[in-house]
Design a protein around this motif. Sequence first.
Motif, mmCIF file in Angstrom:
data_model
loop_
_atom_site.group_PDB
_atom_site.id
_atom_site.type_symbol
_atom_site.label_atom_id
_atom_site.label_comp_id
_atom_site.label_asym_id
_atom_site.label_seq_id
_atom_site.Cartn_x
_atom_site.Cartn_y
_atom_site.Cartn_z
ATOM 1 N N GLY A 447 -52.229 -18.304 -46.613
ATOM 2 C CA GLY A 447 -51.322 -18.645 -45.521
ATOM 3 C C GLY A 447 -52.002 -19.028 -44.231
ATOM 4 N N GLY A 448 -53.265 -18.636 -44.081
ATOM 5 C CA GLY A 448 -53.965 -18.916 -42.827
ATOM 6 C C GLY A 448 -54.250 -20.380 -42.592
ATOM 7 N N PHE A 449 -54.075 -21.223 -43.613
ATOM 8 C CA PHE A 449 -54.283 -22.656 -43.438
ATOM 9 C C PHE A 449 -53.032 -23.364 -42.943
ATOM 10 N N SER A 450 -51.967 -22.631 -42.768
ATOM 11 C CA SER A 450 -50.732 -23.275 -42.356
ATOM 12 C C SER A 450 -50.935 -24.042 -41.051
ATOM 13 N N ALA A 451 -50.310 -25.215 -40.976
ATOM 14 C CA ALA A 451 -50.351 -26.001 -39.739
ATOM 15 C C ALA A 451 -49.250 -25.575 -38.783
ATOM 16 N N HIS A 452 -48.469 -24.561 -39.167
ATOM 17 C CA HIS A 452 -47.434 -24.012 -38.291
ATOM 18 C C HIS A 452 -47.924 -22.732 -37.633
ATOM 19 N N ALA A 453 -47.628 -22.574 -36.372
ATOM 20 C CA ALA A 453 -47.899 -21.311 -35.701
ATOM 21 C C ALA A 453 -47.110 -20.197 -36.380
ATOM 22 N N ASP A 454 -47.704 -18.994 -36.439
ATOM 23 C CA ASP A 454 -46.974 -17.864 -37.020
ATOM 24 C C ASP A 454 -46.108 -17.210 -35.954
ATOM 25 N N ARG A 455 -45.524 -16.090 -36.309
ATOM 26 C CA ARG A 455 -44.576 -15.419 -35.402
ATOM 27 C C ARG A 455 -45.207 -15.113 -34.039
ATOM 28 N N ASP A 456 -46.416 -14.550 -34.038
ATOM 29 C CA ASP A 456 -47.058 -14.215 -32.770
ATOM 30 C C ASP A 456 -47.494 -15.474 -32.024
ATOM 31 N N GLY A 457 -47.913 -16.498 -32.767
ATOM 32 C CA GLY A 457 -48.284 -17.753 -32.121
ATOM 33 C C GLY A 457 -47.105 -18.410 -31.432
ATOM 34 N N LEU A 458 -45.941 -18.349 -32.064
ATOM 35 C CA LEU A 458 -44.733 -18.912 -31.455
ATOM 36 C C LEU A 458 -44.336 -18.136 -30.203
ATOM 37 N N ILE A 459 -44.399 -16.810 -30.291
ATOM 38 C CA ILE A 459 -44.071 -15.987 -29.121
ATOM 39 C C ILE A 459 -45.049 -16.266 -27.985
ATOM 40 N N SER A 460 -46.327 -16.388 -28.316
ATOM 41 C CA SER A 460 -47.336 -16.664 -27.290
ATOM 42 C C SER A 460 -47.043 -17.992 -26.602
ATOM 43 N N TRP A 461 -46.733 -19.037 -27.386
ATOM 44 C CA TRP A 461 -46.436 -20.344 -26.785
ATOM 45 C C TRP A 461 -45.171 -20.272 -25.935
ATOM 46 N N ALA A 462 -44.142 -19.582 -26.422
ATOM 47 C CA ALA A 462 -42.877 -19.481 -25.676
ATOM 48 C C ALA A 462 -43.020 -18.649 -24.414
ATOM 49 N N SER A 463 -44.005 -17.751 -24.385
ATOM 50 C CA SER A 463 -44.144 -16.859 -23.224
ATOM 51 C C SER A 463 -44.460 -17.627 -21.945
ATOM 52 N N TYR A 464 -45.013 -18.831 -22.058
ATOM 53 C CA TYR A 464 -45.306 -19.631 -20.870
ATOM 54 C C TYR A 464 -44.030 -20.087 -20.158
ATOM 55 N N PHE A 465 -42.882 -19.968 -20.822
ATOM 56 C CA PHE A 465 -41.614 -20.376 -20.218
ATOM 57 C C PHE A 465 -40.941 -19.236 -19.453
ATOM 58 N N ARG A 466 -41.582 -18.087 -19.384
ATOM 59 C CA ARG A 466 -40.929 -16.931 -18.773
ATOM 60 C C ARG A 466 -40.372 -17.237 -17.385
ATOM 61 N N GLY A 467 -41.121 -17.989 -16.608
ATOM 62 C CA GLY A 467 -40.684 -18.263 -15.239
ATOM 63 C C GLY A 467 -39.393 -19.033 -15.157
ATOM 64 N N SER A 468 -39.100 -19.858 -16.178
ATOM 65 C CA SER A 468 -37.864 -20.651 -16.144
ATOM 66 C C SER A 468 -36.746 -20.029 -16.966
ATOM 67 N N ALA A 469 -37.065 -18.996 -17.760
ATOM 68 C CA ALA A 469 -36.078 -18.275 -18.562
ATOM 69 C C ALA A 469 -35.093 -19.224 -19.243
ATOM 70 N N PRO A 470 -35.571 -20.082 -20.146
ATOM 71 C CA PRO A 470 -34.676 -21.069 -20.753
ATOM 72 C C PRO A 470 -33.679 -20.444 -21.716
#
Length: 580
Positions: A447-470
């Motif tokens: 599974g580590g070859f997946s080209a998709h971010a995993d659950r923690d990777g998605l949360i990490s990327w989304a965390s940059y939006f905290r200031g705008s709270a989309p």
Amino acid sequence: MYHTNLRGSRRKEGTEIPVVVLAREFVLCYDGLSNKNDSQKGDVPVRITFLGGARTVTGSSFLISTNHGNLMVDCGMFQGRRDLVRRNYLEAMYDPREVDAVVLTHAHIDHSGLIPKLVREGFRGSIWATKATADLCELMLLDSAHIQEMESDWMTKKNLRMGEEPVAPVYTVQDAKRCLGSFSRVYYDEEFEPIPGFRVIFRDAGHIIGSAIVEMWVTEEETEKKLVFSGDLGVVDQPIIKDPSVVTSADYLFIESTYGNRLHRTKDESRDEFKEAILETTVRGGKVVIPSFAVGRTQEMLYYLGEFAREGVLPDIPIYVDSPMATSATQIVKENPQCFDDETHALLTAGETPLTPPNLIFTRSTEESIAINRKPGPAIVISASGMCTAGRIKHHLRHNLWRPEASVIFVGYQAEGTLGRLIVGGAERVRILGEDVQVNAKIHTIGGFSAHADRDGLISWASYFRGSAPHCFVIHGEERASLAFRDALESELNFTALVPRWGESVSIAPDGKVESLSVTEPGERIALEGSRTEKDLFFIRDRIDRLLEEGAYTDKTAFYERVRQIKKLVQDLEGFSGVE
């Protein structure tokens, strides 16, 4: 006698009205009236309809409607389970002639695969994509069309033997060729305006070469809202291409959730497991069969094999890339160095060829492909499709899956209903090309070859939006994954998140309020298992019933009367009793 329909045209009494026509007429009339009414009020909502990629990983497509026009983000084909594939044949929930432009996140068929059908049915706008995505689509859409034609021929022959009707392809090679002239190429970080009222910038999604995050600013009634579509997000430190770009603000975030409830192994662990699987299989004298997506994953596997060669650990055995599309895709990747990361540029500068390991053989002809399984001894065979749903990989599995000395290494996601999913799920026997095959080969799932971010990777990327709270819409994931990721967004980032359903529409008012316009209850979703007629009838009933409950339309007596007439017509069609 003639009857006037909702769009002003007429039909002779007694002429059959297809249910899909009634559905389209009703929706267009309803949408048109609601837009007109809102315009008079000075309160025009932005409407988003989830045409695919909702509680499933395939068919991604999202229609954004304003007074300025209709913009579609992705136009993907449904894959996997039979009930999902059936959706490709349905009449669209929208009028393709009224779509003004398409913005494409990347070239994978689950995001681009219905573009030829869209153009055939009347779309005349531009399809905006990065240069690398457009280059790949020239290859992938023609290949998809060829598969549609072959499968249509096969099913038609089968049906005719049983006295049933022929089956038309979803679209033809000619349809695919026709759509290619609609592509407009842009580069990352360049702003463009696909239609008035929409400003768009592509950012690097780090998923495959050319993949993009869509930053979109929509202006309606002098109010601007920012929408961000993640597309398919890649993982950090993936070979060849750059990491996903960081985006920090959005009013509305549409985020994928393919691995929204799972974690990947680390790249180092996966790389080591891949190397050990090859070495062990070589010692046993068997072939290593790697079902691989022609675009992205194949090139990544070649990169790692090149690394093993530079380290002196790669066995001296043939490496076959047995996929004409993967062969062409590899060349396209080489022709788009603007997408490469620093490490790949450094290898090229040093005179290395990172996508060309020793003993590499690209096979194009059928004869060359057949010859692979006639040759004794170990070899590495990389072949498409990645989920084992079509292509030459089926032949390699039929020849090797029953051999205990062989290995099959799955290096990508296997969707529900696919042959790959059955094998990784532990099936002892599978049916391939009309033949039952025992599963004796060693099966590796990395599974580590997946080209998709995993659950923690998605949360990490989304965390940059905290200031705008989309406000978040969780898309492109199987239902359990999407629901789990919604809960994670709400609990860990304090975002408001919704998991839309197929066919659902939501409106975004100028004050930012989000309202659902149409949600069919699960018990009514006959489309998933039923016929086209049942799907359309339930769709009409849902829209009509919701409209009749809207107090804003109580003065539309004539419209109500026409709605009742439509309901009566629907009830009369084929004696269907499900419409109240």
